[in-house]
Design a protein around this motif. Structure first.
Motif, PDB file in Angstrom:
ATOM      1  N   LEU A 251      72.328  56.399  17.343  1.00  0.00           N
ATOM      2  CA  LEU A 251      72.183  57.624  16.554  1.00  0.00           C
ATOM      3  C   LEU A 251      70.741  58.119  16.559  1.00  0.00           C
ATOM      4  O   LEU A 251      70.492  59.343  16.583  1.00  0.00           O
ATOM      5  CB  LEU A 251      72.660  57.362  15.114  1.00  0.00           C
ATOM      6  N   MET A 252      69.801  57.186  16.542  1.00  0.00           N
ATOM      7  CA  MET A 252      68.392  57.593  16.555  1.00  0.00           C
ATOM      8  C   MET A 252      68.015  58.227  17.890  1.00  0.00           C
ATOM      9  O   MET A 252      67.140  59.103  17.944  1.00  0.00           O
ATOM     10  CB  MET A 252      67.508  56.376  16.291  1.00  0.00           C
ATOM     11  N   LEU A 253      68.680  57.805  18.975  1.00  0.00           N
ATOM     12  CA  LEU A 253      68.383  58.410  20.276  1.00  0.00           C
ATOM     13  C   LEU A 253      68.715  59.896  20.287  1.00  0.00           C
ATOM     14  O   LEU A 253      68.059  60.683  20.979  1.00  0.00           O
ATOM     15  CB  LEU A 253      69.176  57.695  21.373  1.00  0.00           C
ATOM     16  N   SER A 254      69.749  60.257  19.493  1.00  0.00           N
ATOM     17  CA  SER A 254      70.109  61.672  19.435  1.00  0.00           C
ATOM     18  C   SER A 254      69.085  62.493  18.678  1.00  0.00           C
ATOM     19  O   SER A 254      69.065  63.727  18.788  1.00  0.00           O
ATOM     20  CB  SER A 254      71.486  61.849  18.781  1.00  0.00           C
ATOM     21  N   VAL A 255      68.234  61.825  17.901  1.00  0.00           N
ATOM     22  CA  VAL A 255      67.200  62.519  17.127  1.00  0.00           C
ATOM     23  C   VAL A 255      65.873  62.497  17.859  1.00  0.00           C
ATOM     24  O   VAL A 255      65.239  63.536  18.083  1.00  0.00           O
ATOM     25  CB  VAL A 255      67.047  61.884  15.728  1.00  0.00           C
ATOM     26  N   SER A 256      65.430  61.278  18.245  1.00  0.00           N
ATOM     27  CA  SER A 256      64.135  61.139  18.889  1.00  0.00           C
ATOM     28  C   SER A 256      64.096  59.827  19.660  1.00  0.00           C
ATOM     29  O   SER A 256      64.397  58.769  19.101  1.00  0.00           O
ATOM     30  CB  SER A 256      63.005  61.179  17.861  1.00  0.00           C
TER      31      SER A 256
ATOM     32  N   LEU B 234      61.422  57.454  18.099  1.00  0.00           N
ATOM     33  CA  LEU B 234      61.885  56.771  16.889  1.00  0.00           C
ATOM     34  C   LEU B 234      62.914  55.699  17.221  1.00  0.00           C
ATOM     35  O   LEU B 234      62.927  54.625  16.628  1.00  0.00           O
ATOM     36  CB  LEU B 234      62.496  57.789  15.919  1.00  0.00           C
ATOM     37  N   ALA B 235      63.783  55.987  18.202  1.00  0.00           N
ATOM     38  CA  ALA B 235      64.796  55.001  18.591  1.00  0.00           C
ATOM     39  C   ALA B 235      64.154  53.743  19.153  1.00  0.00           C
ATOM     40  O   ALA B 235      64.579  52.618  18.856  1.00  0.00           O
ATOM     41  CB  ALA B 235      65.749  55.617  19.614  1.00  0.00           C
ATOM     42  N   LEU B 236      63.094  53.913  19.958  1.00  0.00           N
ATOM     43  CA  LEU B 236      62.405  52.749  20.531  1.00  0.00           C
ATOM     44  C   LEU B 236      61.757  51.915  19.428  1.00  0.00           C
ATOM     45  O   LEU B 236      61.774  50.678  19.480  1.00  0.00           O
ATOM     46  CB  LEU B 236      61.357  53.213  21.542  1.00  0.00           C
ATOM     47  N   VAL B 237      61.173  52.578  18.438  1.00  0.00           N
ATOM     48  CA  VAL B 237      60.556  51.845  17.327  1.00  0.00           C
ATOM     49  C   VAL B 237      61.615  51.030  16.594  1.00  0.00           C
ATOM     50  O   VAL B 237      61.414  49.862  16.257  1.00  0.00           O
ATOM     51  CB  VAL B 237      59.841  52.810  16.365  1.00  0.00           C
ATOM     52  N   VAL B 238      62.780  51.669  16.365  1.00  0.00           N
ATOM     53  CA  VAL B 238      63.849  50.969  15.653  1.00  0.00           C
ATOM     54  C   VAL B 238      64.371  49.799  16.474  1.00  0.00           C
ATOM     55  O   VAL B 238      64.557  48.675  15.966  1.00  0.00           O
ATOM     56  CB  VAL B 238      65.001  51.949  15.324  1.00  0.00           C
ATOM     57  N   LEU B 239      64.609  50.017  17.749  1.00  0.00           N
ATOM     58  CA  LEU B 239      65.196  48.982  18.595  1.00  0.00           C
ATOM     59  C   LEU B 239      64.237  47.814  18.834  1.00  0.00           C
ATOM     60  O   LEU B 239      64.672  46.683  19.062  1.00  0.00           O
ATOM     61  CB  LEU B 239      65.625  49.588  19.933  1.00  0.00           C
ATOM     62  N   LEU B 240      62.937  48.065  18.810  1.00  0.00           N
ATOM     63  CA  LEU B 240      61.962  46.993  19.023  1.00  0.00           C
ATOM     64  C   LEU B 240      61.579  46.287  17.725  1.00  0.00           C
ATOM     65  O   LEU B 240      61.018  45.191  17.751  1.00  0.00           O
ATOM     66  CB  LEU B 240      60.696  47.566  19.683  1.00  0.00           C
TER      67      LEU B 240
END
Length: 609
Positions: free
Chosen positions: A163-168, A171-177
């Motif tokens: 879901l974060m990839l659809s936003v940014s 931000l998705a990389l920060v969340v996934l890491l």
């Protein structure tokens, strides 16, 4: 899927702690799978709420479309209701997982303890068994509750990342890491927790064993004046255990602190980055709201992953202790020859004792341990050259020996429960147990059903055997003195009975089994002379035609014996009747005549409390 506390638990995997935990999961995989699915859907829907909220803001609130706003709001309410139900079902399912693991571990431990039999005490301390049964079982079952939420946390983590990839992308990389970095930070602490927990459990088992020894020997310690010395030693050991507990708590507190603190820093970082992107116009207000909601929702999976690591670290330590216990093996039984078909003589070449079938035989010795050693050899509790008939006991399969030869130990364990169960078992029918009248009663009204009649006859037979055993042990007064008779609850080790009462309960239990060969040591040492004489007479009548061996020095018992062996330094020095040995053996007379005219109780422990 119902939990059956009495079903076969299966064969546990004893190759290691992790394998044992995996076996517990495999034995109830449908339930664990259901828990994982429920937890996954529950956590994914938690992450879906911010998505719906963002749509309500962007498509309803910001353009002023009340219909869209109402639709998206209704969707959030519906998702919240479904998620509440899913959360309840997830918790219920994982509770069943925990209870199944609890019951299954208890059953395999108890079954293995039963299999070890007499070898148990020689291989493991009482404290170790108690610690496994009380602490480790609970820790193992608690660790399995992390299985469902753990899988759900991974699913929710992947969903939030998508879901974060659809936003940014940033931000998705920060969340996934973020979570992998969190695992790297907590990994060393998890390893340290396992080491500290292992040491703590070992110290706890030693101290638990010491508590049991103190409880059983407190009266002796008081008599010897050693209570203060032992209390000081116990105080020091408990202090060391407390310090070890503090060290375990210190590691646990760091894990919990980092588990709570790092996600908050993570939340602050992602929120700050999202706010900057919104201020730059690169994401909408609704997307900013969703970013904050995603990170908040991510707190649940992260918390569950940390809790799963913590619980599994403790669970694998406890599982290793259970596996170590399950790896213990009894002495090898290499017997292949059949036991004598008919009652036969038992012979112990080491001492020279020969026990003729159908006789009441007494062993008299200055050192009680000599007689106990002989009984252990005759029952094959220790290796020896003893024979049964002309067959070495070592050549006979142990189950055949155990089914026909019984050793009634003077300090045999008495389990908590109604007196009828302490003496007999749960299947023994009790009719009118609250009454002091122990005479055999009618089991029920006349029935025209053959099966019911057979059941009543069986119940009557069991009741008759129970009352006969109580009578033979002169224990009727115990039943009469208790408020609910045979239904009166008895504490563990019969602590609410006197020493003499416990002795007669043990004797009644042994007589109820009616073994072909009964071996017992000092069965009347705590009784007054009158009760002892009654027991001696009734015991001889009850065991008529059966082989009975008593290790005793009481003239009241010895006078009823058919054969008396006088042992000196563990060897037979003379054999005859009690009166013959009194006349011909000065050493024997000096050993037993001290009680001959003693009409007082040897111990004031046989009075009902």
């Amino acid at each position: 899927m119902r939990i059956d506390a009495y079903a076969d638990p299966g064969t546990p995997d004893r190759r290691g702690g992790w394998r044992y935990l995996a076996w517990l999961v495999r034995r109830q995989w449908p339930r664990c799978l259901a828990g994982a699915v429920l937890a996954s859907v529950w956590m994914v829907l938690l992450a879906a709420t911010p998505y719906l909220m963002a749509r309500a803001v962007d498509h309803g609130l910001e353009p002023g479309d009340l219909g869209a706003l109402a639709g998206w709001t209704g969707a959030m309410v519906a998702v919240g209701g479904v998620n509440a139900w899913l959360g309840m079902m997830r918790h219920r399912t994982m509770t069943k997982v925990r209870m199944d693991a609890n019951f299954r571990t208890v059953k395999v431990v108890v079954a293995h303890a039963t299999r070890l039999g007499a070898a148990l005490r020689a291989q493991v301390g009482t404290g170790e068994v108690v610690t496994i049964g009380v602490g480790d079982v609970q820790t193992i079952s608690g660790s399995l509750t992390a299985v469902g939420p753990g899988v759900g946390a991974v699913a929710a983590y992947a969903t939030v990342g998508g879901l974060m990839l659809s936003v940014s992308t940033r931000l998705a990389l920060v969340v996934l890491l973020g979570v992998p970095l969190l695992a790297v930070a907590l990994g060393p602490l998890m390893g340290r927790l396992q080491g500290r927990e292992t040491e703590y459990r070992e110290r706890q088992s030693v101290l638990t064993a010491r508590i049991g020894d103190l409880a059983g020997g407190l009266r002796v310690l008081n008599g010897l004046g050693g209570k203060g010395l032992v209390a000081d030693a116990f105080r020091r050991d408990s202090g060391r255990l407390r310090e070890q507990g503090y060290r375990v708590g210190a590691v646990t507190s760091w894990i919990q602190a980092l588990g709570m603190g790092l996600p908050m820093l993570f939340l602050a970082l992602v929120t700050w980055m999202g706010a900057r992107l919104a201020a730059q116009g690169r994401i909408s207000v609704g997307e900013l709201v969703s970013v904050y909601g995603y990170v908040v929702a991510l707190g649940w999976p992260v918390a569950f992953l940390i809790e799963m690591g913590h619980q599994l670290s403790r669970g694998v330590v406890a599982a290793r202790r259970v596996v170590a216990f399950l790896r213990l093996e009894p002495a090898p039984d290499e017997g292949t020859r059949e036991a004598p078909a008919e009652p036969s003589a038992l012979h112990d070449p080491t001492s020279g004792v020969r026990i003729l079938p159908g006789r009441l035989t007494a062993l008299v010795t200055t050192h009680p341990s000599d007689a106990t050693d002989i009984l252990d050899r005759l029952a094959r509790y220790t290796p020896s050259d003893a024979t049964w008939g002309d067959i070495p006991l070592a050549d006979i399969p142990l189950p055949q020996i155990r089914s026909r030869i019984l050793v009634a130990a003077p300090e045999a364990d008495l389990f908590a429960g109604p007196l009828s169960n302490v003496i007999g078992d749960e299947e023994t029918p009790v009719r009118g147990a609250g009454s002091v009248d122990l005479r055999l009663r009618r089991v029920g009204a006349t029935s025209h059903n053959a099966a019911a009649d057979a059941e009543q006859r069986t119940g009557a037979d069991e009741w008759a055997k129970l009352t006969a055993a109580i009578h033979a042990a002169a224990a009727e007064d115990i039943v009469r003195a208790l408020p609910d008779g045979l239904e009166t609850p008895i504490e563990a080790q019969a602590r609410n009975l006197s020493g003499g009462q416990r002795q007669r309960v043990r004797l009644a239990r042994a007589l109820l089994t009616d073994p072909e060969v009964l071996l017992t040591a000092e069965p009347t040492s705590a009784l007054d002379a009158h009760t002892e004489a009654t027991v001696a007479d009734r015991l001889k009548r009850a065991r008529k035609g059966r082989t009975t061996v008593l290790a005793a020095t009481s003239p009241l018992l010895l006078d009823r014996a058919d054969v008396v062996h006088h042992l000196v330094d563990g060897k037979v020095a003379a054999t005859g009747t009690h009166r013959e040995l009194l006349d011909t053996e000065p050493g024997y007379r000096a050993l037993v005549a001290r009680d001959a005219d003693d009409g007082e109780p040897a111990e004031e422990g046989d009075r009902a409390r």
